[in-house]
Write a protein that holds these residues in place. Structure first.
Motif, PDB file in Angstrom:
ATOM      1  N   GLN A 163      13.741   3.387   1.878  1.00 40.54           N
ATOM      2  CA  GLN A 163      12.333   3.686   2.112  1.00 40.54           C
ATOM      3  C   GLN A 163      11.588   3.856   0.792  1.00 40.54           C
ATOM      4  O   GLN A 163      10.446   3.395   0.644  1.00 40.54           O
ATOM      5  N   MET A 164      12.240   4.501  -0.200  1.00 39.61           N
ATOM      6  CA  MET A 164      11.598   4.666  -1.508  1.00 39.61           C
ATOM      7  C   MET A 164      11.398   3.316  -2.187  1.00 39.61           C
ATOM      8  O   MET A 164      10.377   3.086  -2.851  1.00 39.61           O
ATOM      9  N   ILE A 166      10.919   0.445  -0.674  1.00 34.40           N
ATOM     10  CA  ILE A 166       9.800  -0.211   0.011  1.00 34.40           C
ATOM     11  C   ILE A 166       8.471   0.372  -0.477  1.00 34.40           C
ATOM     12  O   ILE A 166       7.516  -0.357  -0.760  1.00 34.40           O
ATOM     13  N   ASP A 167       8.411   1.712  -0.597  1.00 39.82           N
ATOM     14  CA  ASP A 167       7.180   2.345  -1.075  1.00 39.82           C
ATOM     15  C   ASP A 167       6.870   1.936  -2.509  1.00 39.82           C
ATOM     16  O   ASP A 167       5.700   1.739  -2.865  1.00 39.82           O
ATOM     17  N   LEU A 170       5.421  -1.493  -2.445  1.00 39.25           N
ATOM     18  CA  LEU A 170       4.064  -1.451  -1.899  1.00 39.25           C
ATOM     19  C   LEU A 170       3.076  -0.914  -2.933  1.00 39.25           C
ATOM     20  O   LEU A 170       1.989  -1.467  -3.122  1.00 39.25           O
ATOM     21  N   ASN A 171       3.472   0.155  -3.643  1.00 38.36           N
ATOM     22  CA  ASN A 171       2.580   0.744  -4.643  1.00 38.36           C
ATOM     23  C   ASN A 171       2.372  -0.186  -5.832  1.00 38.36           C
ATOM     24  O   ASN A 171       1.315  -0.164  -6.466  1.00 38.36           O
ATOM     25  N   GLU A 177       0.821  -4.340   3.332  1.00 40.28           N
ATOM     26  CA  GLU A 177       1.083  -3.328   4.353  1.00 40.28           C
ATOM     27  C   GLU A 177       1.920  -3.886   5.487  1.00 40.28           C
ATOM     28  O   GLU A 177       2.827  -3.216   5.994  1.00 40.28           O
ATOM     29  N   ALA A 180       5.525  -4.264   4.361  1.00 39.76           N
ATOM     30  CA  ALA A 180       6.144  -2.945   4.255  1.00 39.76           C
ATOM     31  C   ALA A 180       6.476  -2.381   5.633  1.00 39.76           C
ATOM     32  O   ALA A 180       7.553  -1.804   5.845  1.00 39.76           O
ATOM     33  N   LYS A 181       5.556  -2.574   6.590  1.00 44.29           N
ATOM     34  CA  LYS A 181       5.811  -2.105   7.951  1.00 44.29           C
ATOM     35  C   LYS A 181       6.991  -2.833   8.567  1.00 44.29           C
ATOM     36  O   LYS A 181       7.832  -2.223   9.232  1.00 44.29           O
ATOM     37  N   ARG A 184      10.196  -1.456   6.999  1.00 44.18           N
ATOM     38  CA  ARG A 184      10.544  -0.128   7.515  1.00 44.18           C
ATOM     39  C   ARG A 184      11.118  -0.228   8.928  1.00 44.18           C
ATOM     40  O   ARG A 184      12.088   0.468   9.267  1.00 44.18           O
ATOM     41  N   THR A 488      17.015   5.247  -6.649  1.00 53.88           N
ATOM     42  CA  THR A 488      16.067   4.188  -6.290  1.00 53.88           C
ATOM     43  C   THR A 488      16.486   2.925  -7.031  1.00 53.88           C
ATOM     44  O   THR A 488      16.483   2.904  -8.263  1.00 53.88           O
TER      45      THR A 488
END
Length: 701
Positions: A163-164, A166-167, A170-171, A177, A180-181, A184, A488
């Motif tokens: 999850q980190m 993916i975030d 995304l960042n 989005e 990323a969805k 997840r 990560t």
């Protein structure tokens, strides 16, 4: 009448409705088999359907490339197990009721498995049945269940790291989005699948135990019924009912063994773009030397007297033939590659010979690029689209995401190789001056310790170039282990892309030049031409307009809301020409967006405050044109550092809230040392938000 009939006509069944009803219908059929007596012919059909279903499940498992492509497997496993148990109950009923009539009492399928496969010998049948039970229960089911259990634990432990990651993508603007969805959801589905497989494997294990108990019940019950109710001798009853029971057990255990094998295939495969068959053949037979050594060993065994020489030597010849064929394919591919490389060298030499020395001209003068990225020669494949380099795509994503967030398009990043750099190093340039550098390992992954990782990883220790976090360069095989330990894990392209994204955000105001201002005005002129024409250059000059926008960007304020900015400048520029004062008015009008940027949602705002006496003293000094006294400045810096550490511990943004007259002066003074600090004025906070001071700067220590 026709109209009335038309009104009563039911809507046509959708194509997918039969799929929706398949599950409930199957459950009802299974319950019916457990309760109602079935004729022998229907039992033959159901036993055959069970075998066909198990083969289909195995084939789907073999040809599945990704585990989640067969996410329904745990449910299918449950239904197939219930179907076998229902068939066992139905066959047990008919064996005990009509077993005395002959070997075909339970149908032709049970008779065939009881006579043809074991030769009608119930002792051999018992041995074969026991071996199948042992293989299924002790080997396949136990192994698949253990792998599913460990896989479920590893997947659940690795979820935070995934999850980190993916975030982080995304960042950094590497994904959107929607992507990323989707990722997840895939991580969640993977954890659900392995958790379901861990539970479903218990059904298979229980099915194997139930088969043993059902066999014992059938034999004992058959002996009692045959002797007491049908006056059969002990030998005749034992042979009749045992043969039927063995046939029934075999016809149920073979599908069970097939489905257990399918479960093992699903949980043991490694996710690639190949199915199981392609993986096995491609990895077992990709090295001719392995085949030659295997042929040599089996050939030596085949020459020993007393060994089956023909069979051993047959396999020796087959392995040597395959090795010779594969070696020929390798030679052809190398020859083709060599001819291509020779052609490219000849073309390069011809091009070099064609270059002629010319006189110097203005074309030889090259201006510095606004943004540049230089890489060592080992990093060239990462920026070469012909070699599937991902960094170019990620840089484009960074520029697009930046434009959407900040309100203008940053200059293009010019990427070039630099032979003066070490092979694995890179550096980022702003107007020809280096603003960041780092090192990456192209064939490895960076495992970053965010502060909560447990355990150590074998690899090359390093430092993450963007935020200076401790990290390790690891091999790809350790990637999942690192995620489970809380690291990560990012690929080399993401390391450079994240570093570049951070530096672009840090130097936003320097990237916004007069050319970008003119392009922004051209865009605004299409949307609100009258307002722009009246404002520039009649009320405010292009230089002042550019400076105001630069001041906003310097403190990470987005200029997307150009309507509000232009309206504010049109109102105040007629009486005020100072860019700093105009910036202050624009910030107040943008207060809602500034508040939402630093404090999303509607929760309480936690900020650093300033002592009232110190504020009054500094306002007087500012009005008199005096500088801050050295003692006060030192105390202010020291207490600001403590307050920032406290904000970080609370998980609150690094925001200092002061009175409007002090905001500009304190921002320029403190942000030179603490660039992460945001200095806001009380007029920039939304009126509907509650403010709480977590610490006070300037009070008595």
């Amino acid at each position: 009448m026709a109209n009335f009939a038309a009104k009563l006509r039911l809507p046509p069944m959708r194509e997918t409705q039969w799929k929706i009803l398949a599950g409930p219908i199957l459950i009802m059929l299974i319950l019916a088999m457990m309760i109602l007596p079935l004729p022998a012919f229907l039992l033959d059909l159901l036993f055959t359907f069970n075998i066909v279903l198990s083969l289909m499940i195995l084939m789907v498992a073999m040809f599945t490339q990704k585990t989640l492509d067969f996410s329904a497997f745990p449910t299918v496993l449950l239904f197939s197990t219930l179907l076998r148990l229902a068939l066992n109950i139905a066959s047990t009923r008919i064996i005990l009721m009509d077993g005395h009539t002959g070997a075909n009492a339970a149908g032709r399928v049970v008779e065939a498995f009881g006579h043809f496969l074991v030769g009608g010998n119930f002792a051999i049948g018992i041995v074969v049945f026991a071996i199948l039970i042992i293989i299924n229960f002790m080997v396949i089911t136990k192994g698949a269940g253990r792998i599913a259990e460990v896989g479920a634990r590893f997947v659940l432990d690795g979820m935070p790291g995934k999850q980190m990651a993916i975030d982080a993508d995304l960042n950094a603007g590497l994904i959107g989005e929607e992507e990323a969805k989707r990722r997840r959801n895939e991580v969640t589905q993977e954890s659900d699948f392995y958790g379901s497989m861990d539970g479903a494997s218990k059904f298979v294990r229980g099915d194997a135990i139930a088969s043993l108990l059902i066999m014992a019940v059938n034999v004992i019950g058959g002996l009692i019924i045959g002797i007491l109710q049908h006056d059969l001798s002990f030998g005749a009853a034992a042979e009749t009912y045992t043969i039927l029971t063995i046939g029934d057990g075999l016809v149920a255990q073979i599908p069970a063994l097939i489905i257990s094998t399918a479960a093992g295939v699903i949980v043991t495969r490694v996710v690639t773009d190949q199915d199981v068959g392609e993986q096995m053949v491609g990895q077992l037979f990709n090295n001719p030397r392995v085949l030659v050594l295997s042929a040599a060993i089996i050939g030596l065994l085949g020459t020993i007297p007393g060994m089956p020489n023909f069979v051993f030597l047959l396999f020796t010849a087959s392995l040597l033939g395959i090795a010779w064929w594969m070696r020929g394919k390798e030679t052809e591919s190398q020859a083709a590659g060599g001819s291509r490389s020779k052609e490219s060298r000849d073309a390069a030499r011809a091009q070099a010979d064609a270059v002629q020395v010319t006189e110097a001209s203005w074309n030889d003068v090259q201006h510095e690029d606004v943004l540049g990225l230089e890489v060592g020669y080992r990093l060239i494949p990462m920026v070469d689209s012909a070699q599937s380099g991902e960094l170019l795509t990620r840089v484009r994503g960074i520029r697009k995401k930046f434009a959407q967030e900040m309100g203008f398009l940053p200059p293009a990043v010019h990427i070039r190789d630099n032979l003066d750099l070490p092979p694995t190093h890179y550096r980022i340039l702003l107007k020809g001056v280096e603003i960041g550098s780092g090192e990456t390992m192209p064939e490895r992954w960076m495992a970053i310790d965010p502060g909560c990782a447990e355990g150590e990883l074998p690899g090359t220790p390093c430092q993450e170039p963007t935020f200076g976090l401790p990290a390790v360069w690891i091999d790809e095989v350790l990637r999942e282990r690192a995620q489970i330990l809380g690291y990560t894990v990012v690929d080399p392209s993401s390391v450079i892309a994240t570093h570049l994204n951070h530096l672009i955000a840090t130097h936003t105001d320097e990237l916004f030049g007069r050319q970008e201002t003119q392009q922004l005005l051209s865009r605004l002129n299409k949307e609100m031409p009258k307002l722009v024409d009246d404002l520039i250059p009649g009320v405010i000059s292009l230089t002042t307009f550019h400076k105001v926008l630069q001041n906003l960007l310097a403190e990470r304020i987005s200029i997307r809301d150009m309507r509000t900015i232009v309206d504010t400048l049109a109102e105040y520029a007629a009486v005020q020409n100072d860019p700093d004062e105009l910036t202050a008015h624009a910030r107040i009008r943008l207060g809602r967006a500034i508040t939402q940027q630093w404090f999303p949602g509607n929760d309480e705002i936690r900020v650093i405050g300033m002592d009232m006496n110190l504020e009054r003293l500094m306002i007087q000094a500012s009005q008199n044109g005096s500088a801050i006294e050295p003692g006060i400045a030192e105390n202010l810096m020291r207490q600001t550092e403590k307050a920032l550490a406290q904000q970080e511990a609370l998980g609150a943004p690094p925001v200092l809230l002061v009175n409007q007259p002090l905001r500009m002066m304190l921002s320029r003074f403190l942000r030179r040392v603490y660039p992460q600090l945001a200095v806001l004025s009380n007029l920039e906070i939304s009126n509907n938000r509650t403010v709480r001071m977590t610490s006070i700067v300037g009070g008595q220590e």
